[in-house]
Design an enzyme around this catalytic site. Structure first.
Site, PDB file in Angstrom:
ATOM      1  N   ASP A 130      -4.753 -13.882  -2.382  1.00 19.83           N
ATOM      2  CA  ASP A 130      -4.064 -13.496  -1.163  1.00 19.83           C
ATOM      3  C   ASP A 130      -4.023 -14.740  -0.296  1.00 19.83           C
ATOM      4  O   ASP A 130      -5.054 -15.223   0.188  1.00 19.83           O
ATOM      5  CB  ASP A 130      -4.807 -12.350  -0.458  1.00 19.83           C
ATOM      6  CG  ASP A 130      -4.339 -10.987  -0.964  1.00 19.83           C
ATOM      7  OD1 ASP A 130      -3.567 -10.954  -1.948  1.00 19.83           O
ATOM      8  OD2 ASP A 130      -4.741  -9.960  -0.382  1.00 19.83           O
ATOM      9  N   GLU A 133     -10.922  -6.947  -4.398  1.00 20.62           N
ATOM     10  CA  GLU A 133     -10.697  -8.010  -3.396  1.00 20.62           C
ATOM     11  C   GLU A 133     -11.895  -8.134  -2.473  1.00 20.62           C
ATOM     12  O   GLU A 133     -12.137  -7.255  -1.643  1.00 20.62           O
ATOM     13  CB  GLU A 133      -9.427  -7.697  -2.597  1.00 20.62           C
ATOM     14  CG  GLU A 133      -9.064  -8.786  -1.610  1.00 20.62           C
ATOM     15  CD  GLU A 133      -7.767  -8.488  -0.852  1.00 20.62           C
ATOM     16  OE1 GLU A 133      -6.839  -7.914  -1.446  1.00 20.62           O
ATOM     17  OE2 GLU A 133      -7.701  -8.826   0.339  1.00 20.62           O
ATOM     18  N   ASP A 174      -5.524 -13.665   9.439  1.00 21.40           N
ATOM     19  CA  ASP A 174      -4.415 -13.569   8.469  1.00 21.40           C
ATOM     20  C   ASP A 174      -3.219 -14.439   8.832  1.00 21.40           C
ATOM     21  O   ASP A 174      -2.077 -13.963   8.854  1.00 21.40           O
ATOM     22  CB  ASP A 174      -3.941 -12.102   8.349  1.00 21.40           C
ATOM     23  CG  ASP A 174      -4.916 -11.238   7.566  1.00 21.40           C
ATOM     24  OD1 ASP A 174      -5.671 -11.769   6.740  1.00 21.40           O
ATOM     25  OD2 ASP A 174      -4.912 -10.010   7.788  1.00 21.40           O
ATOM     26  N   HIS A 199     -10.916 -14.152   3.927  1.00 23.40           N
ATOM     27  CA  HIS A 199     -12.122 -13.398   3.572  1.00 23.40           C
ATOM     28  C   HIS A 199     -13.222 -14.352   3.134  1.00 23.40           C
ATOM     29  O   HIS A 199     -14.395 -14.137   3.433  1.00 23.40           O
ATOM     30  CB  HIS A 199     -11.828 -12.400   2.458  1.00 23.40           C
ATOM     31  CG  HIS A 199     -10.817 -11.358   2.844  1.00 23.40           C
ATOM     32  ND1 HIS A 199     -10.398 -10.389   1.982  1.00 23.40           N
ATOM     33  CD2 HIS A 199     -10.146 -11.148   4.002  1.00 23.40           C
ATOM     34  CE1 HIS A 199      -9.511  -9.608   2.586  1.00 23.40           C
ATOM     35  NE2 HIS A 199      -9.337 -10.060   3.808  1.00 23.40           N
ATOM     36  N   ASP A 231       2.170   2.080   3.424  1.00 24.98           N
ATOM     37  CA  ASP A 231       3.094   1.149   4.092  1.00 24.98           C
ATOM     38  C   ASP A 231       4.521   1.592   3.860  1.00 24.98           C
ATOM     39  O   ASP A 231       5.371   1.486   4.730  1.00 24.98           O
ATOM     40  CB  ASP A 231       3.044  -0.266   3.469  1.00 24.98           C
ATOM     41  CG  ASP A 231       1.683  -0.878   3.451  1.00 24.98           C
ATOM     42  OD1 ASP A 231       0.884  -0.528   4.316  1.00 24.98           O
ATOM     43  OD2 ASP A 231       1.444  -1.720   2.562  1.00 24.98           O
ATOM     44  N   ASP A 252      -0.736 -12.539   2.078  1.00 21.31           N
ATOM     45  CA  ASP A 252      -1.349 -11.504   2.916  1.00 21.31           C
ATOM     46  C   ASP A 252      -1.547 -12.115   4.304  1.00 21.31           C
ATOM     47  O   ASP A 252      -2.653 -12.422   4.722  1.00 21.31           O
ATOM     48  CB  ASP A 252      -2.679 -11.050   2.301  1.00 21.31           C
ATOM     49  CG  ASP A 252      -3.174  -9.750   2.919  1.00 21.31           C
ATOM     50  OD1 ASP A 252      -2.542  -9.299   3.885  1.00 21.31           O
ATOM     51  OD2 ASP A 252      -4.176  -9.197   2.437  1.00 21.31           O
ATOM     52  N   HIS A 274       0.879  -1.169   0.000  1.00 22.65           N
ATOM     53  CA  HIS A 274       0.000   0.000   0.000  1.00 22.65           C
ATOM     54  C   HIS A 274       0.921   1.225   0.000  1.00 22.65           C
ATOM     55  O   HIS A 274       1.983   1.198   0.621  1.00 22.65           O
ATOM     56  CB  HIS A 274      -0.836   0.120   1.274  1.00 22.65           C
ATOM     57  CG  HIS A 274      -1.756  -1.011   1.573  1.00 22.65           C
ATOM     58  ND1 HIS A 274      -1.367  -2.120   2.264  1.00 22.65           N
ATOM     59  CD2 HIS A 274      -3.083  -1.177   1.332  1.00 22.65           C
ATOM     60  CE1 HIS A 274      -2.411  -2.921   2.414  1.00 22.65           C
ATOM     61  NE2 HIS A 274      -3.451  -2.390   1.867  1.00 22.65           N
ATOM     62  N   ASP A 324     -10.402 -11.602  10.859  1.00 24.07           N
ATOM     63  CA  ASP A 324      -9.388 -11.819   9.838  1.00 24.07           C
ATOM     64  C   ASP A 324      -8.042 -12.022  10.527  1.00 24.07           C
ATOM     65  O   ASP A 324      -7.288 -11.076  10.704  1.00 24.07           O
ATOM     66  CB  ASP A 324      -9.380 -10.548   8.955  1.00 24.07           C
ATOM     67  CG  ASP A 324      -8.778 -10.775   7.590  1.00 24.07           C
ATOM     68  OD1 ASP A 324      -8.560 -11.933   7.220  1.00 24.07           O
ATOM     69  OD2 ASP A 324      -8.552  -9.767   6.893  1.00 24.07           O
ATOM     70  N   GLU A 329      -8.994 -13.916  -1.205  1.00 27.90           N
ATOM     71  CA  GLU A 329      -8.226 -14.204   0.011  1.00 27.90           C
ATOM     72  C   GLU A 329      -8.944 -15.264   0.839  1.00 27.90           C
ATOM     73  O   GLU A 329     -10.142 -15.141   1.113  1.00 27.90           O
ATOM     74  CB  GLU A 329      -8.061 -12.902   0.808  1.00 27.90           C
ATOM     75  CG  GLU A 329      -7.317 -13.102   2.112  1.00 27.90           C
ATOM     76  CD  GLU A 329      -6.911 -11.783   2.760  1.00 27.90           C
ATOM     77  OE1 GLU A 329      -6.523 -10.849   2.037  1.00 27.90           O
ATOM     78  OE2 GLU A 329      -6.999 -11.699   3.988  1.00 27.90           O
TER      79      GLU A 329
HETATM   80  C1  XLS Z   1      -7.452  -6.730   4.403  1.00 25.28           C
HETATM   81  C2  XLS Z   1      -7.041  -6.963   3.024  1.00 25.28           C
HETATM   82  C3  XLS Z   1      -5.904  -6.078   2.553  1.00 25.28           C
HETATM   83  C4  XLS Z   1      -5.778  -6.093   1.068  1.00 25.28           C
HETATM   84  C5  XLS Z   1      -4.947  -4.985   0.522  1.00 25.28           C
HETATM   85  O1  XLS Z   1      -8.130  -7.504   5.028  1.00 25.28           O
HETATM   86  O2  XLS Z   1      -6.729  -8.303   2.871  1.00 25.28           O
HETATM   87  O3  XLS Z   1      -4.722  -6.477   3.165  1.00 25.28           O
HETATM   88  O4  XLS Z   1      -5.269  -7.295   0.605  1.00 25.28           O
HETATM   89  O5  XLS Z   1      -5.497  -3.754   0.795  1.00 25.28           O
HETATM   90 NI    NI Z   2      -5.815  -9.201   1.209  1.00 22.80          NI
HETATM   91 NI    NI Z   3      -7.431  -9.729   4.772  1.00 21.82          NI
END
Ligand code: XLS
Ligand code: NI
Ligand code: NI
Length: 437
Positions: free
Chosen positions: A296, A232, A309, A271, A104, A339, A101, A307, A268
């Site tokens: 992702d 996404e 992750d 998600h 970031d 991700d 991003h 999430d 993802e």
């Molecule tokens: C957040 C998203 C984010 C996107 C990029 O949950 O996964 O990380 O992949 O903005």
């Molecule tokens: Ni993501």
């Molecule tokens: Ni995410």
């Protein structure tokens, strides 16, 4: 700048018998699978935000991450040094791609002009480092959710000035993605959703989001950026309902607003599960619409409803993902973008390596298993056979549009009853998959 990971050598492939936690057991970049090198099948990508900007805080405690190369300040100098550390990591890991991003990589300044200047200063380092390390940008994106101005969303904010700010930010993020030869650009609807419908004009907000994306499509053409646009899906978090809630909702939105030719999906795992779907489901829905672009790679915790992750280590998950990817003919512009973040308890720099090495190996295994299942052919053959009744007779007529209700009634009145159904054989097929795992 001194090495950020002085004790870590370049990660090598040592094969399945290796006990070295800093070696690949399965990811052998140049090994051919279905006639294509593993590295081209998988197109691994490291995310800047979780790997280099996540302090590993949680709602109950501050960050725990130990990152000796980072002086903890918001200076451009620190951001530039951090970028160099990031590339040392990516290079040692042997990932061909990364993603970021805008916020970031570079800090916000006192106003938009200064913020853009900060970004340019760091992008120069990213450019140098990409060239030096031979690493490419999988996709860029803009952070339209962290700053307080985006409290009500960005493109779907009730405040038109916020929409304008977001547009300016995305314009710049697209320009730098283009400058860095990014292969794609992602729109994740950070806060594009609502927390209560009592204060929300849903239709108006969706119209604004579509208008925003159309502006992006126009601007892409204008600057000659040929990367792929992705959207996404995510159902919730941070908002209670995100407009891009799952693959089907995204596809519907893109079709409704005439955007379907311009964006593919970046799916993802975590998600998908938050939406109450399996990743396999999301992949199939996207692929059926010819819109499966990139993934992702991560996983959630089945016992936690947010999430999380986490790094993917489940070989069943990666097998299902790679079956879907191989079935659609492999990635073109997309890739396997981690991700994912290490746990708050895994705070040492070396944990970043363990996490990525494990994730890459899990995907390499999934790829090899998926290819073996496809070579064996029984699974695909079973699915094919299951639809045999559609290849001739009444099925063929229906598919070709040569029968309506009247003909079908006549057909069934003559037959009287459906003769036989065959078993779905779920258990048999699950056992078949297990033969390969
Ligand atoms: C957040 C998203 C984010 C996107 C990029 O949950 O996964 O990380 O992949 O903005
Ligand atoms: Ni993501
Ligand atoms: Ni995410």
């Amino acid at each position: 700048m001194p090495s950020a990971f002085p004790k870590i050598p370049k990660i090598q492939y040592e094969g399945p018998k290796s006990k070295n936690p800093l070696a690949f057991k399965h990811y052998n970049p140049d090994e051919l699978v279905e006639g294509r090198p593993m590295k081209d099948h998988l197109r691994f990508s490291v995310v800047y935000w979780h790997t280099f900007r996540n302090p590993l805080a949680d709602p109950f405690g501050v960050g725990t991450a130990v990152r000796p190369w980072d002086d903890g300040t918001n200076s451009v100098k620190n951001a530039q040094n951090r970028a160099r550390a990031a590339f040392e990591f990516i290079e040692k890991l042997g990932a061909p791609f990364y993603a970021f991003h805008d916020r970031d990589v570079a800090p916000e300044g006192k106003d938009l002009r200064e913020t853009n200047k900060n970004l340019d200063a760091v992008v120069q380092v990213l450019k140098e480092e990409q060239q030096r390390a031979g690493v490419k940008l999988l996709w860029g994106t803009a952070c339209l959710f962290a700053h307080p101005r985006y409290v009500h969303g960005a493109a779907t904010s009730c405040n038109a000035d916020v929409f304008a700010y977001a547009a300016a930010q995305v314009k710049k993020a697209m320009e730098v993605t283009h400058e860095l030869n990014g292969e794609g650009y992602v729109f994740w609807g950070g806060r594009e959703g609502y927390t209560t419908l009592l204060n929300t004009n849903l239709k108006r907000e969706m119209d604004h989001l579509a208008a925003f994306l159309h502006m992006a499509v126009q601007y892409k053409k204008k600057i000659g950026f040929n990367g792929q646009f992705y959207i996404e899906p995510k159902p919730k978090e941070p908002t209670k309902h995100q407009y891009d809630s799952d693959a089907a909702a995204c596809l519907n939105f893109l079709r409704e607003y005439d955007l379907i030719d311009h964006l593919k999906l970046n799916l993802e795992t975590n998600h998908a599960t938050l939406a109450g779907h399996s990743m396999q489901h999301e992949l199939e829905v996207a692929a059926a619409a010819n819109a499966l672009g990139s993934i992702d790679a991560n996983t959630g915790d089945l016992l936690l409803g947010w999430d999380t992750d986490q790094f993917p280590t489940d070989v069943y998950l990666t097998t299902h993902i790679m079956l879907a990817i191989l079935k659609m003919g492999g990635f073109t512009t997309g890739g396997t973008n981690f991700d994912a973040k290490v746990r708050r308890e895994s705070f040492e720099p070396i944990d970043l390596f363990y996490a990525h090495v494990g994730g890459m190996d899990a995907f390499a295994r999934g790829l090899k298993i998926a290819a073996a299942i496809r070579k064996d052919g029984r699974l695909a053959e079973f699915v094919k056979q299951r639809y045999n009744s559609w290849n001739a007779g009444i099925g063929e007529k229906i598919e070709k549009g040569k029968a309506g209700f009247k003909e079908l009634e006549a057909y069934m009145l003559k037959k009287g009853e459906v003769e036989a159904n065959t078993s779905g054989r779920q258990e048999f097929l699950e056992n078949l998959i297990n033969e390969f795992i």
